[in-house]
Design a protein around this motif. Sequence first.
Motif, mmCIF file in Angstrom:
data_model
loop_
_atom_site.group_PDB
_atom_site.id
_atom_site.type_symbol
_atom_site.label_atom_id
_atom_site.label_comp_id
_atom_site.label_asym_id
_atom_site.label_seq_id
_atom_site.Cartn_x
_atom_site.Cartn_y
_atom_site.Cartn_z
ATOM 1 N N VAL A 1 -19.653 -51.580 -24.660
ATOM 2 C CA VAL A 1 -19.523 -52.487 -23.727
ATOM 3 C C VAL A 1 -18.779 -52.228 -22.599
ATOM 4 O O VAL A 1 -19.250 -52.118 -21.401
ATOM 5 C CB VAL A 1 -19.581 -53.901 -24.115
ATOM 6 C CG1 VAL A 1 -19.427 -54.926 -23.067
ATOM 7 C CG2 VAL A 1 -20.554 -54.503 -25.092
ATOM 8 N N PHE A 2 -17.642 -51.417 -22.732
ATOM 9 C CA PHE A 2 -16.545 -51.274 -21.927
ATOM 10 C C PHE A 2 -17.270 -50.016 -21.023
ATOM 11 O O PHE A 2 -17.252 -49.917 -19.733
ATOM 12 C CB PHE A 2 -15.419 -50.948 -22.342
ATOM 13 C CG PHE A 2 -14.337 -50.223 -21.462
ATOM 14 C CD1 PHE A 2 -13.553 -51.112 -20.608
ATOM 15 C CD2 PHE A 2 -14.108 -48.904 -21.284
ATOM 16 C CE1 PHE A 2 -12.785 -50.581 -19.624
ATOM 17 C CE2 PHE A 2 -13.263 -48.330 -20.326
ATOM 18 C CZ PHE A 2 -12.552 -49.356 -19.646
ATOM 19 N N ASN B 1 -20.079 -51.115 -18.924
ATOM 20 C CA ASN B 1 -19.713 -51.687 -17.845
ATOM 21 C C ASN B 1 -18.913 -51.089 -16.604
ATOM 22 O O ASN B 1 -19.236 -51.173 -15.354
ATOM 23 C CB ASN B 1 -18.532 -52.852 -18.250
ATOM 24 C CG ASN B 1 -19.254 -54.236 -18.841
ATOM 25 O OD1 ASN B 1 -20.488 -54.432 -18.774
ATOM 26 N ND2 ASN B 1 -18.266 -54.784 -19.364
ATOM 27 N N SER C 1 -21.890 -57.375 -15.321
ATOM 28 C CA SER C 1 -21.124 -56.691 -16.285
ATOM 29 C C SER C 1 -21.515 -57.552 -17.759
ATOM 30 O O SER C 1 -21.801 -58.652 -17.612
ATOM 31 C CB SER C 1 -19.604 -56.741 -16.182
ATOM 32 O OG SER C 1 -19.150 -57.952 -16.062
ATOM 33 N N ARG D 1 -18.299 -51.494 -30.870
ATOM 34 C CA ARG D 1 -19.083 -52.491 -29.875
ATOM 35 C C ARG D 1 -18.502 -52.817 -28.698
ATOM 36 O O ARG D 1 -18.989 -52.547 -27.473
ATOM 37 C CB ARG D 1 -19.548 -53.703 -30.550
ATOM 38 C CG ARG D 1 -20.634 -53.651 -31.675
ATOM 39 C CD ARG D 1 -21.223 -54.911 -32.120
ATOM 40 N NE ARG D 1 -20.443 -55.794 -32.406
ATOM 41 C CZ ARG D 1 -19.869 -56.173 -33.661
ATOM 42 N NH1 ARG D 1 -20.264 -55.318 -34.530
ATOM 43 N NH2 ARG D 1 -18.887 -57.175 -33.762
ATOM 44 N N ARG D 2 -17.312 -53.183 -28.521
ATOM 45 C CA ARG D 2 -16.428 -53.094 -27.448
ATOM 46 C C ARG D 2 -16.285 -52.147 -26.579
ATOM 47 O O ARG D 2 -16.488 -52.177 -25.370
ATOM 48 C CB ARG D 2 -14.864 -53.684 -27.870
ATOM 49 C CG ARG D 2 -14.204 -54.410 -26.869
ATOM 50 C CD ARG D 2 -12.864 -54.884 -27.421
ATOM 51 N NE ARG D 2 -12.109 -55.638 -26.258
ATOM 52 C CZ ARG D 2 -11.387 -54.765 -25.298
ATOM 53 N NH1 ARG D 2 -11.402 -53.576 -25.520
ATOM 54 N NH2 ARG D 2 -10.977 -55.333 -24.407
ATOM 55 N N ASP D 3 -16.175 -50.823 -27.296
ATOM 56 C CA ASP D 3 -15.899 -49.632 -26.501
ATOM 57 C C ASP D 3 -17.406 -49.300 -25.794
ATOM 58 O O ASP D 3 -17.302 -48.811 -24.590
ATOM 59 C CB ASP D 3 -15.584 -48.446 -27.179
ATOM 60 C CG ASP D 3 -14.089 -48.649 -27.535
ATOM 61 O OD1 ASP D 3 -13.366 -49.432 -27.283
ATOM 62 O OD2 ASP D 3 -13.705 -47.890 -28.713
ATOM 63 N N TRP E 1 -16.243 -53.774 -34.443
ATOM 64 C CA TRP E 1 -16.295 -54.461 -33.405
ATOM 65 C C TRP E 1 -15.569 -53.716 -32.231
ATOM 66 O O TRP E 1 -16.266 -53.871 -31.132
ATOM 67 C CB TRP E 1 -15.284 -55.932 -33.663
ATOM 68 C CG TRP E 1 -14.748 -56.593 -32.665
ATOM 69 C CD1 TRP E 1 -15.597 -57.203 -31.585
ATOM 70 C CD2 TRP E 1 -13.508 -56.223 -31.992
ATOM 71 N NE1 TRP E 1 -14.826 -57.571 -30.501
ATOM 72 C CE2 TRP E 1 -13.409 -56.866 -30.680
ATOM 73 C CE3 TRP E 1 -12.266 -55.772 -32.309
ATOM 74 C CZ2 TRP E 1 -12.307 -57.294 -30.021
ATOM 75 C CZ3 TRP E 1 -11.013 -55.990 -31.616
ATOM 76 C CH2 TRP E 1 -11.136 -56.787 -30.489
ATOM 77 N N GLN E 2 -14.651 -52.896 -32.524
ATOM 78 C CA GLN E 2 -14.102 -51.999 -31.820
ATOM 79 C C GLN E 2 -14.978 -51.185 -31.075
ATOM 80 O O GLN E 2 -15.040 -50.796 -29.553
ATOM 81 C CB GLN E 2 -13.009 -51.199 -32.154
ATOM 82 C CG GLN E 2 -11.818 -50.285 -31.195
ATOM 83 C CD GLN E 2 -11.344 -51.310 -30.317
ATOM 84 O OE1 GLN E 2 -10.595 -52.327 -30.710
ATOM 85 N NE2 GLN E 2 -11.308 -51.235 -28.987
ATOM 86 N N THR F 1 -20.910 -59.064 -21.171
ATOM 87 C CA THR F 1 -19.866 -59.793 -21.869
ATOM 88 C C THR F 1 -19.237 -58.850 -23.162
ATOM 89 O O THR F 1 -19.861 -58.377 -23.932
ATOM 90 C CB THR F 1 -20.206 -61.293 -22.530
ATOM 91 O OG1 THR F 1 -20.744 -61.822 -21.371
ATOM 92 C CG2 THR F 1 -19.039 -61.915 -22.831
ATOM 93 N N TYR F 2 -17.973 -58.871 -23.360
ATOM 94 C CA TYR F 2 -17.545 -58.261 -24.455
ATOM 95 C C TYR F 2 -17.709 -59.090 -25.776
ATOM 96 O O TYR F 2 -17.546 -60.312 -25.739
ATOM 97 C CB TYR F 2 -15.869 -58.047 -24.255
ATOM 98 C CG TYR F 2 -15.461 -56.833 -23.375
ATOM 99 C CD1 TYR F 2 -15.772 -55.503 -23.577
ATOM 100 C CD2 TYR F 2 -15.201 -57.268 -21.890
ATOM 101 C CE1 TYR F 2 -15.404 -54.676 -22.532
ATOM 102 C CE2 TYR F 2 -14.914 -56.392 -21.070
ATOM 103 C CZ TYR F 2 -15.043 -54.840 -21.293
ATOM 104 O OH TYR F 2 -14.811 -53.896 -20.360
#
Lengths: 353, 219
Positions: free
Chosen positions: A325-326, A329, A227, A321-323, A318-319, A229-230
């Motif tokens: 990656v989520f 994953n 997975s 990018r995080r979404d 940032w959110q 990394t966030y």
Amino acid sequence: MRRAFPAVALLVAAVLPPSAAAQSAQEQLQYGIEAYGNLELGAAVAFIRRALAASPEEGLSEAERATALGYLGAAEHYRGRSDSAIAAFRQMVLLNPRYRPDPLVFPPPVVRVYDGVRRSLKVIGTAAPPDTTIRLHEEETFAVQLYASSYHSISSLIAREDGTMLRRLYGGDIGDSLSLRWDGFDTEGNPAPSGLYYLSVSSLAPDGVVLRTLQLPLDVELARQDSLTYPPPPADSLLLPERRSAGPGLKSLGLGLALGALAAGLPQLVGGSEEASNSRYAVGGAIAIGGIIGLVMRPPGAALPDNIAANEVLMYEWQARRDSVFAENVQRLRDVRLHIRTGAPLRIEHEGS
Amino acid sequence: MKRRARLVCVAAAVLALALPAGLAGQLPLRFALGATSGQWHVSSTFPGGSEELSAPMIGFEGVADVWRLGLEVRYLQANLDPSTVSTLTRESADLRLMLAVRPTSWLSVGTGPHLRSYVTSIGTQRWRLWEVMVRGQAFIIPDLAKGYAEVWGVVAHDVNVEEDWDYGEGADVGMVVALPRPPLWIKLGYRIELYRLGDGARREVTDGLMVSLGLGRAW
């Protein structure tokens, strides 16, 4: 002359060293078949037994062994050695329950003897792909075809290397054939870890006693993508202050008051206090008022919309990018693959079988 | 004298108005030119008496900057009328040039000539001074108003008066308010100068309020 050939060949084979004889197992099988055809049954049995005695590496293939056993059983049957014939047919069934003596080659009495042996045995054979990759969570399965010598009950499971059960696959009757499927999960629904497993198929007697077990080695490799990394949230140093600090406003006020006072007191500093005009007070007052205006225009604690908007953009990026990656994953978590390599099956005979 | 000064002021104003605002904004140069007015007050003390004079002043001031180097000019004139008995009227003209450098955004250091003349009915005094100046400035209201404080001292002189020269110094404190569009600026300042001559026997204090209105970028 033709009839004399197998006998001569048998004589030659008898005097040759064992290694030379083993290297020509196929020839010996051929001689045996020819001897059987010439009704030289003793020679046929001798040739075929020698062919079967060859080492697995230099000897007959599985199909050739089945053929050899078929001729051996038939020859023994016609020699009046029914026990030997049954033993040969038994080996033939154990070798692979799917093999049958060719009825165009062998007379019905021989086929009947074979069928009797086959019906009396409870044997399972397998046909499995040597190398398979299945994707878990995608309803893909590892399929193994089972073939039975006769109708009987079986119990099949996936066992770990230490013998403990990983997953029960089937328990019940088998007629001619059965397709076993494994989805790659254990009993608790977890993907099987990498390691060596066995597909174990046990043939059961009517009373439930295990007669024999067929073990098919499974070299399992669990492939799971790592997975991602966030991304860390933006550092505080990157975020702009969203509320105005007291510093700039107070600085304006202080500077204005200081310069105003300086203007008012300038004659004292220069040395002309007695002669100076009063206009300095007007200038000093104006500068001090400028300082007060500076404070009012930049009040402490006031919201800074530009900074708030800039921070929102930063946090939104940032959110996002995080979404991303989520989502990646989640996809990677679902994309679990099981690579299964099968080995040579091993048959274990239990007491009473 | 009055006519000539008036012509100079008018010429300066015309030049300032002719400066296209866009030109000043695009070049790495900074021009600013403005008309100055205010009230000038002179207090003169000498052996045996003193005199007080005051009058409205008029003039101009300007600056041309190239990066950290700047040339400043200021011209002021006034017809000082006595406010005390038995003194003479002075026609005063004052021109100062200053070549300044800005080592930082808030500090300027400069030097240059300062010429002043007093014309009276009994003669003309010509003061030729060389001054050194230090100025600090900072925003009071961001992007709108800057406050400044300036001190200077006379380091060389040539004055045609009987008394020996002792020293001269001065200071200026004020505020500049600037509008970006149009590039207008207003300067309000209080200025005081002190000169001593004749081993302290004569003392000249000049101070006053100055208001300037100009065109060009103020900073």
